[in-house]
Design an enzyme around this catalytic site. Structure first.
Site, PDB file in Angstrom:
ATOM      1  N   ARG A 104       0.852  -1.167   0.000  1.00 53.60           N
ATOM      2  CA  ARG A 104       0.000   0.000   0.000  1.00 53.60           C
ATOM      3  C   ARG A 104       0.894   1.224   0.000  1.00 53.60           C
ATOM      4  O   ARG A 104       1.657   1.433   0.934  1.00 53.60           O
ATOM      5  CB  ARG A 104      -0.841  -0.039   1.279  1.00 53.60           C
ATOM      6  CG  ARG A 104      -2.228   0.450   1.106  1.00 53.60           C
ATOM      7  CD  ARG A 104      -3.079   0.108   2.305  1.00 53.60           C
ATOM      8  NE  ARG A 104      -2.555   0.560   3.588  1.00 53.60           N
ATOM      9  CZ  ARG A 104      -3.338   0.925   4.594  1.00 53.60           C
ATOM     10  NH1 ARG A 104      -4.641   0.901   4.451  1.00 53.60           N
ATOM     11  NH2 ARG A 104      -2.834   1.272   5.739  1.00 53.60           N
ATOM     12  N   THR A 108      -0.420   7.598  -1.236  1.00 56.05           N
ATOM     13  CA  THR A 108      -1.712   7.535  -1.943  1.00 56.05           C
ATOM     14  C   THR A 108      -2.651   6.494  -1.350  1.00 56.05           C
ATOM     15  O   THR A 108      -3.851   6.506  -1.629  1.00 56.05           O
ATOM     16  CB  THR A 108      -1.496   7.159  -3.418  1.00 56.05           C
ATOM     17  OG1 THR A 108      -0.944   5.821  -3.450  1.00 56.05           O
ATOM     18  CG2 THR A 108      -0.523   8.109  -4.103  1.00 56.05           C
ATOM     19  N   ASP A 200       0.175  -2.712  12.351  1.00 55.05           N
ATOM     20  CA  ASP A 200       0.654  -3.142  11.033  1.00 55.05           C
ATOM     21  C   ASP A 200       0.993  -4.632  11.092  1.00 55.05           C
ATOM     22  O   ASP A 200       1.961  -5.044  11.738  1.00 55.05           O
ATOM     23  CB  ASP A 200       1.892  -2.326  10.649  1.00 55.05           C
ATOM     24  CG  ASP A 200       2.317  -2.597   9.221  1.00 55.05           C
ATOM     25  OD1 ASP A 200       2.379  -1.652   8.429  1.00 55.05           O
ATOM     26  OD2 ASP A 200       2.582  -3.784   8.883  1.00 55.05           O
TER      27      ASP A 200
HETATM   28  C1  PRP Z   1      -1.352  -4.446   4.689  1.00 54.35           C
HETATM   29  C2  PRP Z   1      -2.206  -5.677   4.823  1.00 54.35           C
HETATM   30  C3  PRP Z   1      -3.025  -5.644   3.569  1.00 54.35           C
HETATM   31  C4  PRP Z   1      -3.233  -4.169   3.345  1.00 54.35           C
HETATM   32  C5  PRP Z   1      -4.611  -3.798   3.789  1.00 54.35           C
HETATM   33  O1  PRP Z   1      -0.286  -4.682   3.850  1.00 54.35           O
HETATM   34  O2  PRP Z   1      -1.461  -6.847   4.985  1.00 54.35           O
HETATM   35  O3  PRP Z   1      -2.386  -6.227   2.455  1.00 54.35           O
HETATM   36  O4  PRP Z   1      -2.273  -3.489   4.166  1.00 54.35           O
HETATM   37  O5  PRP Z   1      -4.875  -2.476   3.503  1.00 54.35           O
HETATM   38  P1  PRP Z   1      -5.943  -2.050   2.408  1.00 54.35           P
HETATM   39  O6  PRP Z   1      -7.151  -2.887   2.605  1.00 54.35           O
HETATM   40  O7  PRP Z   1      -6.207  -0.590   2.722  1.00 54.35           O
HETATM   41  O8  PRP Z   1      -5.328  -2.224   1.053  1.00 54.35           O
HETATM   42  P2  PRP Z   1       0.839  -3.576   3.578  1.00 54.35           P
HETATM   43  O9  PRP Z   1       0.473  -2.746   2.395  1.00 54.35           O
HETATM   44  O10 PRP Z   1       1.146  -2.851   4.846  1.00 54.35           O
HETATM   45  O11 PRP Z   1       2.066  -4.439   3.096  1.00 54.35           O
HETATM   46  P3  PRP Z   1       2.892  -5.587   3.876  1.00 54.35           P
HETATM   47  O12 PRP Z   1       2.022  -6.800   3.918  1.00 54.35           O
HETATM   48  O13 PRP Z   1       4.079  -5.774   2.996  1.00 54.35           O
HETATM   49  O14 PRP Z   1       3.255  -5.089   5.255  1.00 54.35           O
HETATM   50  N1  URA Z   2      -2.696  -2.774   7.130  1.00 54.81           N
HETATM   51  C1  URA Z   2      -2.331  -3.219   8.366  1.00 54.81           C
HETATM   52  O1  URA Z   2      -1.383  -3.981   8.508  1.00 54.81           O
HETATM   53  N2  URA Z   2      -3.054  -2.792   9.421  1.00 54.81           N
HETATM   54  C2  URA Z   2      -4.102  -1.944   9.298  1.00 54.81           C
HETATM   55  O2  URA Z   2      -4.724  -1.595  10.316  1.00 54.81           O
HETATM   56  C3  URA Z   2      -4.449  -1.497   8.019  1.00 54.81           C
HETATM   57  C4  URA Z   2      -3.730  -1.935   6.952  1.00 54.81           C
END
Ligand code: PRP
Ligand code: URA
Length: 209
Positions: A104, A108, A200
């Site tokens: 993400r 943005t 997170d």
């Molecule tokens: C987190 C989570 C999802 C996403 C959810 O991943 O594991 O994939 O955010 O958010 P959304 O519904 O608003 O898209 P992140 O982008 O932090 O990446 P990571 O798994 O590499 O930590």
């Molecule tokens: N991704 C995460 O890991 N935690 C949140 O709360 C939202 C997005």
């Protein structure tokens, strides 16, 4: 037909409370996510079709049931989805595992794809997409679309914690996809984090913060 399932099994709910706690460290967090994923796999596979086959026990011949439907695939959304793969595989070891890499963008909040590798016969499998968090739904929607673009026709989404906004977004973009969660929390905050959530998920799994 109902398409959003909240898994209220006491073991799932108990373990979910433990991973929400900010004092739970990465080692325990990883173990708990694995255990919850295994329990969720049990629920998600509840309606798999069966057929009768003839076998011979040490005592006599009999008919007994085995799985008969399409083969399964597990697709973690990288990186946090990886934490759920082993738990799922412990119940469905014959499943193949595909990977979709998304992050993400912190500015943005839009999902950016950096990797996609799926089983060659993805169109013949029932796929279970796994990611601990469903926040805005942007990542899940993008991942599901990538997988559909590569031929998948049967997809379930399994997350630990969802925001109502994320559930709504996936329902609107992919009404054919069943969503399984352990909790639908209150809301998103201004940074699109789930409240109360667990923080997170990727950082807590891999100790990167
Ligand atoms: C987190 C989570 C999802 C996403 C959810 O991943 O594991 O994939 O955010 O958010 P959304 O519904 O608003 O898209 P992140 O982008 O932090 O990446 P990571 O798994 O590499 O930590
Ligand atoms: N991704 C995460 O890991 N935690 C949140 O709360 C939202 C997005």
């Amino acid at each position: 037909m109902e398409k959003v399932f909240v898994m209220d099994h006491p073991l799932i709910q108990h373990k979910l409370t433990l991973i929400r706690d900010k004092n739970t460290g990465s080692k325990e967090f990883r173990e708990l996510v694995k255990e919850i994923a295994m329990l969720m796999a049990y629920e998600v596979t509840r309606n798999l079709p069966l057929e009768e086959v003839e076998i011979e026990t040490p005592v006599c011949k009999t008919k007994s049931k085995v799985l008969s439907g399409r083969k399964l695939g597990i697709v973690p959304i990288l990186r946090a989805g990886l934490g759920m793969v082993d738990g799922m595989l412990s119940l469905i070891p014959a499943a193949k595992v595909g990977h979709v890499g998304l992050y993400r963008d912190p500015e943005t909040l839009e999902p950016v794809e950096y990797y996609c590798k799926l089983p060659a016969d993805v169109n013949e499998r029932d796929l279970i997409v796994v990611d601990p968090m469903l926040a805005t739904g942007g990542s899940a929607n993008a991942a599901i679309q990538f997988i559909k673009d590569r031929g998948a026709t049967s997809i379930k989404l399994v997350c630990l914690i969802a925001a109502p906004e994320g559930v709504k977004a996936v329902r609107e973009a992919h009404p054919d996809v069943e969503i399984y969660v352990a909790s639908v929390d209150e809301r998103l905050n201004d940074h699109a984090y789930i409240i109360p959530g667990l923080g997170d998920a990727g950082d807590r799994l891999f100790g990167t913060k």
